[in-house]
Design an enzyme around this catalytic site. Structure first.
Site, PDB file in Angstrom:
ATOM      1  CG  ASP A 150      -3.273  -3.883   4.900  1.00  0.00           C
ATOM      2  OD1 ASP A 150      -2.345  -3.081   5.080  1.00  0.00           O
ATOM      3  OD2 ASP A 150      -4.280  -3.617   4.218  1.00  0.00           O
ATOM      4  CD  GLU A 151      -5.631  -5.968   1.077  1.00  0.00           C
ATOM      5  OE1 GLU A 151      -6.549  -6.602   0.571  1.00  0.00           O
ATOM      6  OE2 GLU A 151      -5.548  -4.725   1.030  1.00  0.00           O
ATOM      7  CB  VAL A 152       2.743  -7.818   1.860  1.00  0.00           C
ATOM      8  CG1 VAL A 152       4.058  -7.607   1.119  1.00  0.00           C
ATOM      9  CG2 VAL A 152       2.628  -6.848   3.033  1.00  0.00           C
ATOM     10  CG  HIS A 176      -2.037  -1.012   1.093  1.00  0.00           C
ATOM     11  ND1 HIS A 176      -3.191  -0.804   0.378  1.00  0.00           N
ATOM     12  CD2 HIS A 176      -2.123  -2.269   1.590  1.00  0.00           C
ATOM     13  CE1 HIS A 176      -3.956  -1.889   0.456  1.00  0.00           C
ATOM     14  NE2 HIS A 176      -3.328  -2.803   1.180  1.00  0.00           N
ATOM     15  CG  ASP A 207      -3.068  -8.931   6.450  1.00  0.00           C
ATOM     16  OD1 ASP A 207      -3.904  -8.398   7.210  1.00  0.00           O
ATOM     17  OD2 ASP A 207      -3.205  -8.994   5.215  1.00  0.00           O
TER      18      ASP A 207
END
Ligand SMILES: *[C@@H]1O[C@H](CO)[C@@H](O)[C@H](O)[C@H]1NC(C)=O
Ligand SMILES: *[C@@H]1O[C@H](CO)[C@@H](O)[C@H](O)[C@H]1NC(C)=O
Ligand SMILES: *[C@@H]1O[C@H](CO)[C@@H](O)[C@H](O)[C@H]1NC(C)=O
Ligand SMILES: *[C@@H]1O[C@H](CO)[C@@H](O)[C@H](O)[C@H]1NC(C)=O
Length: 541
Positions: free
Chosen positions: A334-336, A274, A387
């Protein structure tokens, strides 16, 4: 809900009756005299007192630690006077009813500890007592933050009859929050939110006793935070370097506006994913992605193999903690997406050296551990998205984990695992209210049971609260308020009130309908819950 059952069972034959019934409910709803969120203990009596602005005053209780000059309460007295008597905000020339021979009514506010110049914190005491009798409302609290909650409840007890006369009933309230952390997330990266939209959201948060503004200030699309050390981050990463940024002065204004309402401001600078917008102003921060043997010209997450990345982060966060006083700092995590790291030969070589094999979640864990260390060195409690726990169970025990994924059984299991491992948790999975659906979707938020997971009493105590999230893909200042309110009120009550006393959404409905009308009178564009009307509709601009 009763009305829905009515319709589904009997079909359209009774639709006339149905409409009549709705009308009845709507009419009744506007006269409900309630407080939102529901206090822990409230006794209302039929004895009532008329109040008028001319004879209505605020005072500090003799012996109170806070006395005139207390910044938080002096400002609150001014604010609540206008909130209690919204008619005074009418256009000049419009008259309001003045009751002849009105008797005086005094609000006495007393506080027993603390001061007026600090910031609310995770350990702030927000309990209060409120006693309304003839000519007097007494608010007593341990701290100014509790006094603010008491003033809010008081303001919601005042109502007007058909002639515009203001009344307040004899009432006794003893109140305290169920959870200490009652947050609301705004995303100012996917769309820029003008300062006024943020300030108005803080106002409405104080009406519902939400007490943490989680400022998801930057993300992939834009970097509106204007940094002192790294001005290029917003110069090159904001949607526009002059008009779509938050200056240091803007941020100070948000923090002070929040402080005066007993609201903490927790910033989030999410990484290593992000961060596309960061890369524009900070060369070499992001990982170059490869296509075959050559760089493709695109970039991935923050480059975790360079010490320069951590030096940059340490300096940025040093600035951030000098600007944001709260003891919490949200690090994201998050969301890597691992594809870019996988494509990069230098990253692969680093993985080998470190003995991470082909498990890129270990590289992510290595990065996050660095970040948590930076935050710890700055005396901050780190919050990370779930995460980080899912990939790496060895993060420092004082890290707070925020749950955002899944439906009830999934997030309940996650809470169970995290608290078993000894972590404090925040729940936001059921409160992603940027998602909308037709009908009364606030009921889904309302019927959440945050502690409905398998675990000991000790585990349940590790749930410090939760957060309403308003992600910005489809939200800017045009639709922020109607999408937030009154839907966020459902989570606000769940996080403040006793669960057993507020288990029924049907019972809450008329009180929420009434509260929504009150929000309109306070200038908040709260959308309707269902068919009906408010005594005073929103007038627009
Ligand atoms: C307030 O007082 C009025 C008038 O006595 C009464 O009709 C109403 O039910 C009372 N409200 C509450 C919440 O007790
Ligand atoms: C660290 O933070 C805590 C909580 O905010 C504060 O009480 C303490 O004084 C801080 N310590 C230092 C060294 O700044
Ligand atoms: C983080 O701090 C701990 C404790 O000081 C240390 O053992 C660890 O090596 C540090 N991790 C990184 C990635 O720097
Ligand atoms: C409580 O948890 C159980 C087990 O996961 C689930 O079946 C039930 O629906 C939950 N209740 C509520 C109100 O969420």
């Amino acid at each position: 809900m009763f009305l829905f059952c009515f319709r589904t069972r009997r079909g359209s034959i009774l639709s006339k009756l149905h409409i009549w019934f709705l009308f009845f409910v709507a009419v009744k709803a506007v006269s409900v005299n309630g407080v939102w969120p529901m206090p822990q203990k409230i006794s209302s009596f039929v004895e009532r007192y008329s109040v008028t602005p001319q004879t209505f005053t605020f005072q500090y209780t003799p012996g109170s630690v806070a006395q005139p000059g207390c910044s938080v309460l002096d400002a609150a007295f001014k604010r609540y006077f206008k909130l209690i008597f919204p008619d005074l905000l009418r256009q000049p020339g419009e008259s309001y009813y003045v009751r002849p021979l009105a008797s005086p009514f005094t609000v006495q506010v007393g506080v027993s500890e603390g001061n007026c110049d600090g910031y609310p914190s995770e350990s702030s005491k927000e309990s209060y007592r409120l006693s309304v009798s003839s000519g007097l409302a007494a608010v007593s609290a341990e701290t100014v933050w509790g006094a603010l909650r008491g003033l809010e409840s008081l303001s919601q007890l005042v109502y007007q009859d058909d002639f515009g006369v203001y009344y307040i009933n004899k009432t006794e309230i003893e109140d305290f929050p169920r959870f200490a952390f009652r947050g609301l997330l705004l995303d100012t990266s996917r769309h820029y939110l003008p300062l006024n939209a943020i300030l108005e959201t803080l106002d409405a948060m104080s009406y519902t006793k939400l007490n943490v503004f989680h400022w998801h200030i930057v993300d992939d699309p834009s970097f509106p935070y204007q940094s002192k050390f790294f001005p290029d981050l917003s110069n090159k990463g904001a949607f526009h370097p002059m008009t779509h940024v938050y200056t240091q002065g803007d941020v100070r204004r948000v923090i002070e506006h929040a402080r005066l309402r007993g609201i903490r401001v927790v910033p989030e600078f999410d990484s290593p994913g992000h961060t596309q917008s960061w890369g524009r102003g900070q060369p070499d921060l992001l990982t170059p992605c490869y296509r075959g043997d050559v760089p493709s010209g695109t970039f991935g997450p923050v480059n975790p193999i360079l010490s320069s990345s951590y030096q940059f982060m340490a300096k940025l966060f040093k600035e951030v903690t000098s600007v944001f006083p709260d003891s919490y700092l949200h690090l994201g995590g998050d969301e890597v997406n691992f594809n870019c790291w996988k494509s990069n030969p230098d990253v692969r070589a680093f993985m080998k050296t470190m003995g991470f094999g082909s498990d890129f979640s270990r590289l992510e864990a290595f990065y996050v551990e660095h970040m948590v260390n930076i935050s710890t060195a700055l005396n901050r409690t780190s919050i990370v998205w779930q995460d980080v726990f899912d990939y790496h169970e060895k993060i420092p025990k004082d890290t707070v984990l925020e749950i955002w994924k899944g439906l009830p059984p999934a997030y309940a299991q996650e809470m169970s695992h995290m608290t078993k491992a000894g972590y404090r948790v925040l729940l936001s999975a059921p409160w992603y209210i940027n998602h909308i659906r037709y009908g009364q979707d606030w009921r889904d938020s309302y019927t959440v049971k945050p502690l409905n997971f398998s675990g000991t009493e000790e585990q349940k105590k590790l749930v410090i609260g939760g957060e309403v999230c308003m992600w910005g893909e489809y939200v800017d200042a045009t639709n922020l308020s109607p999408r937030l309110w009154p839907r966020a009120c459902a989570a606000a009550e769940r996080l403040w009130s006793d669960e057993d006393q507020t288990s029924s959404a049907d019972k809450a409905f008329p009180r929420l309908t009434d509260f929504r009308c009150r929000l309109l009178r306070r200038g908040i564009r709260a959308e309707p819950l269902f068919v009906g009307h408010c005594e005073q509709e929103f007038q627009g601009l």
